[in-house]
Write a protein that holds these residues in place. Structure first.
Motif, short mmCIF file in Angstrom:
data_model
loop_
_atom_site.label_atom_id
_atom_site.label_comp_id
_atom_site.label_asym_id
_atom_site.label_seq_id
_atom_site.Cartn_x
_atom_site.Cartn_y
_atom_site.Cartn_z
N HIS A 258 9.11 2.50 -6.13
CA HIS A 258 10.10 1.47 -6.42
C HIS A 258 9.70 0.53 -7.55
O HIS A 258 10.57 -0.07 -8.18
CB HIS A 258 10.38 0.66 -5.16
CG HIS A 258 11.03 1.45 -4.07
ND1 HIS A 258 12.30 1.95 -4.18
CD2 HIS A 258 10.59 1.84 -2.84
CE1 HIS A 258 12.62 2.61 -3.07
NE2 HIS A 258 11.60 2.55 -2.25
N THR A 259 8.40 0.36 -7.80
CA THR A 259 7.96 -0.63 -8.78
C THR A 259 7.20 -0.04 -9.95
O THR A 259 7.08 -0.69 -11.00
CB THR A 259 7.04 -1.68 -8.11
OG1 THR A 259 5.80 -1.05 -7.72
CG2 THR A 259 7.71 -2.29 -6.88
N GLY A 260 6.64 1.16 -9.78
CA GLY A 260 5.79 1.73 -10.82
C GLY A 260 4.43 1.07 -10.91
O GLY A 260 3.67 1.35 -11.85
N ASP A 261 4.09 0.22 -9.96
CA ASP A 261 2.81 -0.49 -9.94
C ASP A 261 1.72 0.48 -9.50
O ASP A 261 1.68 0.90 -8.34
CB ASP A 261 2.91 -1.68 -8.99
CG ASP A 261 1.63 -2.51 -8.94
OD1 ASP A 261 0.61 -2.08 -9.51
OD2 ASP A 261 1.66 -3.58 -8.30
N ILE A 262 0.80 0.81 -10.39
CA ILE A 262 -0.22 1.82 -10.09
C ILE A 262 -1.24 1.34 -9.08
O ILE A 262 -2.00 2.16 -8.53
CB ILE A 262 -0.94 2.28 -11.38
CG1 ILE A 262 -1.65 1.09 -12.05
CG2 ILE A 262 0.03 2.96 -12.33
CD1 ILE A 262 -2.53 1.49 -13.22
N THR A 263 -1.27 0.04 -8.79
CA THR A 263 -2.20 -0.44 -7.77
C THR A 263 -1.73 -0.08 -6.36
O THR A 263 -2.54 -0.07 -5.43
CB THR A 263 -2.39 -1.96 -7.85
OG1 THR A 263 -1.18 -2.63 -7.48
CG2 THR A 263 -2.79 -2.38 -9.26
N GLN A 264 -0.43 0.20 -6.20
CA GLN A 264 0.10 0.45 -4.87
C GLN A 264 -0.44 1.75 -4.24
O GLN A 264 -0.90 1.73 -3.10
CB GLN A 264 1.63 0.45 -4.90
CG GLN A 264 2.24 -0.88 -5.32
CD GLN A 264 2.00 -1.98 -4.31
OE1 GLN A 264 2.15 -1.79 -3.11
NE2 GLN A 264 1.62 -3.15 -4.80
N PRO A 265 -0.38 2.89 -4.92
CA PRO A 265 -0.94 4.09 -4.30
C PRO A 265 -2.45 4.00 -4.07
O PRO A 265 -2.96 4.56 -3.10
CB PRO A 265 -0.58 5.22 -5.26
CG PRO A 265 -0.21 4.56 -6.54
CD PRO A 265 0.31 3.21 -6.19
N GLU A 266 -3.16 3.28 -4.93
CA GLU A 266 -4.60 3.12 -4.71
C GLU A 266 -4.87 2.28 -3.46
O GLU A 266 -5.81 2.54 -2.72
CB GLU A 266 -5.27 2.50 -5.93
CG GLU A 266 -5.44 3.49 -7.07
CD GLU A 266 -6.20 4.73 -6.65
OE1 GLU A 266 -7.35 4.61 -6.18
OE2 GLU A 266 -5.63 5.84 -6.76
N LEU A 267 -4.01 1.27 -3.24
CA LEU A 267 -4.15 0.48 -2.02
C LEU A 267 -3.82 1.33 -0.80
O LEU A 267 -4.51 1.26 0.23
CB LEU A 267 -3.23 -0.74 -2.10
CG LEU A 267 -3.35 -1.75 -0.95
CD1 LEU A 267 -4.78 -2.25 -0.80
CD2 LEU A 267 -2.38 -2.91 -1.19
N ALA A 268 -2.78 2.13 -0.91
CA ALA A 268 -2.43 3.04 0.19
C ALA A 268 -3.59 3.98 0.49
O ALA A 268 -3.89 4.29 1.66
CB ALA A 268 -1.18 3.84 -0.16
N ARG A 269 -4.27 4.45 -0.54
CA ARG A 269 -5.42 5.35 -0.36
C ARG A 269 -6.53 4.64 0.43
O ARG A 269 -7.12 5.22 1.34
CB ARG A 269 -5.94 5.78 -1.73
CG ARG A 269 -7.04 6.83 -1.66
CD ARG A 269 -7.86 6.85 -2.93
NE ARG A 269 -7.14 7.29 -4.12
CZ ARG A 269 -7.20 8.54 -4.60
NH1 ARG A 269 -7.89 9.47 -3.97
NH2 ARG A 269 -6.56 8.85 -5.71
N ARG A 270 -6.81 3.39 0.09
CA ARG A 270 -7.86 2.66 0.79
C ARG A 270 -7.52 2.46 2.26
O ARG A 270 -8.37 2.62 3.14
CB ARG A 270 -8.09 1.31 0.09
CG ARG A 270 -8.82 1.44 -1.24
CD ARG A 270 -8.70 0.17 -2.07
NE ARG A 270 -9.62 0.17 -3.21
CZ ARG A 270 -9.42 0.82 -4.34
NH1 ARG A 270 -8.32 1.55 -4.49
NH2 ARG A 270 -10.31 0.78 -5.31
N LEU A 271 -6.26 2.11 2.52
CA LEU A 271 -5.83 1.96 3.91
C LEU A 271 -5.91 3.29 4.65
O LEU A 271 -6.27 3.34 5.83
CB LEU A 271 -4.39 1.42 3.96
CG LEU A 271 -4.24 -0.10 4.05
CD1 LEU A 271 -4.82 -0.80 2.83
CD2 LEU A 271 -2.76 -0.48 4.23
N ALA A 272 -5.57 4.37 3.96
CA ALA A 272 -5.62 5.69 4.58
C ALA A 272 -7.04 6.07 4.98
O ALA A 272 -7.27 6.62 6.07
CB ALA A 272 -5.03 6.74 3.64
#
Length: 392
Positions: A258-272
């Motif tokens: 939704h935002t194109g913010d590349i920090t979002q998937p990296e944060l999801a990875r850390r939570l995962a």
């Protein structure tokens, strides 16, 4: 704040057999049999949020979960093309319209769960203009819950209730896609700005330095300053509620869409990584990630199903050369295989046994629940075909 990046448990780097198309087809067929069995009882009303003694009571417009039933019906229609599912889902639009007209249980951020899975997907799939209109009305109500001082969407309750003001919860990560959709439909940039700001505040305050999450966080509505994190459904304020962590994985992975913010998937990875590294031997989480095998705690199959969807969403946004892609695929496969083999609700309503709604309030413990059913079905769909998620 620097968020920790744990190395992934070596279990997920070992070669594992994948889920074949035949396996997925059989699993989806099992789901359709269960939905067909429930369909006559829930053609005019909804299953409750969680089962009671393995049976879903019938309810009206009383909770945040009714959209998961219509979501499953639309999934079933997409898979089969059988109009019996579409007809029931469309007939239930009357209930969602009445809910808006009479303001029944709409003082909540869960408008996303309710209207994305009932009205927005009906519009996307069939071009139903009435469904689109209902989705936009729900989005406006959700937008009204956004506080410009704190930058967050208030989770529950009267906007003038001091006890609830400035409170955001991790679940909202899956509700704000309603605002992103409405922004795209209407051109109203305020919707997008509110959703983007809330997502940024969730990343900043709901995620701890070790990549675990608070369930809830309070902000001062007068100054915008952070106050404290606590829990509403986890074991303690300092523990990590498993379903909340799963909401975070999925929601931050969606954030990139939704935002194109590349920090979002990296944060999801850390939570995962935090989530996966705390799974027991059968890969199905306890209801809070503070527990280990010796605690003999209840599992929460719904959290496992949400996490599987979140990992699948994360994979969409990682380069094909990412070295951890095979490990994430392995984790998804292990969770889904064990959900089907050991937790499928053959003798009960619903799809998955051993979910936990709210342990502290003695609600829906060790029972099927409606969101667990939906996300299990979604996970199977995601793996079996090219498919556009209802939260995108």
């Amino acid at each position: 704040m620097t968020i920790a990046f744990e190395s992934l448990d070596p279990r997920y780097t070992l070669p594992q057999p994948g889920l074949s198309q035949a396996w997925l087809s059989e699993a989806i067929s099992e789901v359709l049999v269960k939905i067909d069995a429930m369909l006559p009882r829930f053609a005019l009303t909804f299953p409750a949020a969680s089962a009671d003694g393995g049976i879903y009571p019938e309810v009206g417009k009383v909770d945040w979960t009714e959209g998961f039933w219509t979501g499953m019906l639309w999934l079933a229609w997409e898979v089969t093309g059988d109009n019996k599912y579409r007809e029931v889902a469309e007939s239930l639009l009357d209930s969602f319209e009445e809910r808006l007209n009479k303001r029944i249980k709409v003082d909540t951020h869960d408008l996303g769960f309710l209207y994305l899975l009932s009205c927005v997907n009906a519009w996307k799939l069939t071009g139903d203009l009435r469904a689109r209109s209902l989705g936009l009305r729900a989005a406006e109500l959700l937008y009204q819950r956004f506080d410009t001082t704190t930058g967050v969407i208030q989770a529950w309750g009267d906007l003038n209730d001091p006890a609830r003001q400035g409170r955001m919860i991790i679940d909202c990560n899956l509700n704000i896609p309603l605002l992103f959709w409405a922004a795209d439909e209407t051109g109203n940039v305020s919707y997008r700005e509110a959703a983007t700001r809330h997502l940024a505040q969730a990343a900043r305050y709901l995620v701890r330095e070790d990549a675990s999450t608070f369930h809830t966080y309070y902000m001062d509505i007068h100054t915008g300053q952070p106050l404290r994190g606590d829990t509403h459904q986890g074991f303690s304020d300092d523990s990590c509620w498993a379903r909340g962590q799963a909401w975070g994985i999925y929601g931050f992975a969606l954030g990139f869409s939704h935002t194109g913010d590349i920090t979002q998937p990296e944060l999801a990875r850390r939570l995962a990584h935090y989530f996966l590294n705390r799974l027991p031997d059968d890969y199905i989480c306890y209801w809070d990630l503070i527990f280990s095998e010796q605690d003999h705690a209840y599992r929460d199959t719904s959290a496992a199903a949400i996490a599987a969807c979140g990992l699948a969403e994360l994979l969409k946004h990682l380069p094909l050369t990412d070295p951890l892609r095979p490990a994430y695929n392995t984790a998804i496969g292990l969770m889904l295989r064990n959900l089907r083999t050991h937790y499928f609700a053959h003798q009960q309503d619903g799809l998955l046994r051993e979910g936990v709604y709210n342990f502290g309030r003695n609600m829906g413990i060790n029972e099927p629940n409606l969101w667990g059913d939906y996300f299990y079905f979604e996970a199977l769909i995601r793996l079996s075909r090219i498919w556009t998620p209802y939260f995108c």
